[in-house]
Design an enzyme around this catalytic site. Structure first.
Site, PDB file in Angstrom:
ATOM      1  N   HIS A  22      14.197  28.915 -21.219  1.00 33.86           N
ATOM      2  CA  HIS A  22      15.013  29.107 -20.012  1.00 33.86           C
ATOM      3  C   HIS A  22      14.069  29.241 -18.825  1.00 33.86           C
ATOM      4  CE1 HIS A  22      13.768  33.246 -20.506  1.00 33.86           C
ATOM      5  NE2 HIS A  22      14.343  33.306 -21.691  1.00 33.86           N
ATOM      6  N   HIS A  25      10.841  31.252 -19.085  1.00 36.03           N
ATOM      7  CA  HIS A  25       9.684  30.590 -19.715  1.00 36.03           C
ATOM      8  C   HIS A  25       9.021  29.632 -18.725  1.00 36.03           C
ATOM      9  CE1 HIS A  25      12.202  31.402 -23.449  1.00 36.03           C
ATOM     10  NE2 HIS A  25      11.057  31.969 -23.756  1.00 36.03           N
TER      11      HIS A  25
END
Ligand code: PAF
Length: 266
Positions: A22, A25
């Site tokens: 997501h 990250h």
């Protein structure tokens, strides 16, 4: 590939993940790209850090979407080992970090941090990176990894990165995608309760009282069990009963069958 990069003097960063990527990250990837010439992302759902087989089975797997996101972000290398690559027959070593692994998620998930320390030590050595990027969302994990790298003289700099939140305050997590619509609307109340508890502590409310009120708020919002809501020292995670140094307020609570964690500085 890493040896080729090194031959021409390039620095290397690693962002260890378990996939289901997501924006949190991707923010680690961007920070890594700003710091190093080359960025490796690892995706490995590490069975050793799950203390329940059903939690492991339910962990989201979004391989194709993950690859597309990493290509779009311009990552240099995806390291996506198999279980046998990481733990071949006969594998018998555990890396265990005392102290910072105790309490909090260490109590609620026995063996979890041994699994994390073992796999992260391997990923550091396998990639030979100069820098490793970890989100503060998993604050205890960050402290465990920092201690492990220092104690084992692994020549890598562990770089803490701020938690990325949704517009309503919910800390981004791969587990959020499993929340029902109703629980998704309750979930941001965890971050709100953390903020309110931190404010109370800052303004002099006794720590135990502020924490009890925080737990009450979380359960009143619709959460199930609160595994912990604790004030710890920010550097070594020692439990604090008085607010007398830079601290971290950490929480883990259940929403349906999903356990959410979050933390903020105080
Ligand atoms: O935070 C995670 O995703 C995992 O704990 C990590 C650091 C990749 C180790 O498996």
């Amino acid at each position: 590939m890493v040896a080729d990069w090194r031959r021409v003097g390039q620095s290397v960063a690693v962002v260890p993940t378990m996939g289901a990527l997501h924006e949190g990250h991707i923010s680690l990837v961007r920070l890594a790209q700003a710091r190093a010439d080359r960025v490796i992302v690892t995706i490995f759902i590490n069975p050793k850090q799950f203390n329940s087989a059903s939690d492991l089975a339910k962990y989201p797997r979004t391989d194709d979407a993950d690859r597309a996101k990493l290509i779009e972000a311009g990552v240099d290398l995806l390291f996506n080992p198999s279980g046998d690559d990481m733990y071949p027959a006969g594998f018998a070593t555990t890396v265990s970090v005392a102290g910072v692994s105790d309490g909090l998620c260490g109590s609620a998930r026995p063996g979890h941090f041994d699994g994390v320390s073992t796999v992260v030590a391997k990923l550091f050595l396998q990639t030979g990176a100069d820098f490793a990027f970890f989100g503060e969302k998993d604050f205890q994990q960050l402290k465990v990894v920092e201690r492990m790298a220092r104690d084992l003289d692994i020549p890598i700099e562990v770089i803490p990165c701020p938690t990325v939140r949704e517009a309503d305050g919910l800390a981004m997590s791969s587990r959020n995608m499993r929340l029902s619509p109703e629980n998704r609307s309750i979930a941001p109340r965890l971050a709100a309760a953390l903020k309110e508890t931190a404010n109370r502590i800052r303004t002099g409310v006794p720590v135990a009282e502020a924490l009890a009120e925080g737990v009450h708020e979380i359960t009143a919002a619709g959460f199930g069990a609160v595994d912990y809501l604790e004030l710890r020292s920010a550097d070594d995670l020692q439990p604090l009963t008085h607010f007398d140094r830079p601290a971290r307020l950490l929480v883990a609570a259940w929403l349906g069958d999903i356990r959410l964690i979050d933390n903020i500085p105080v």
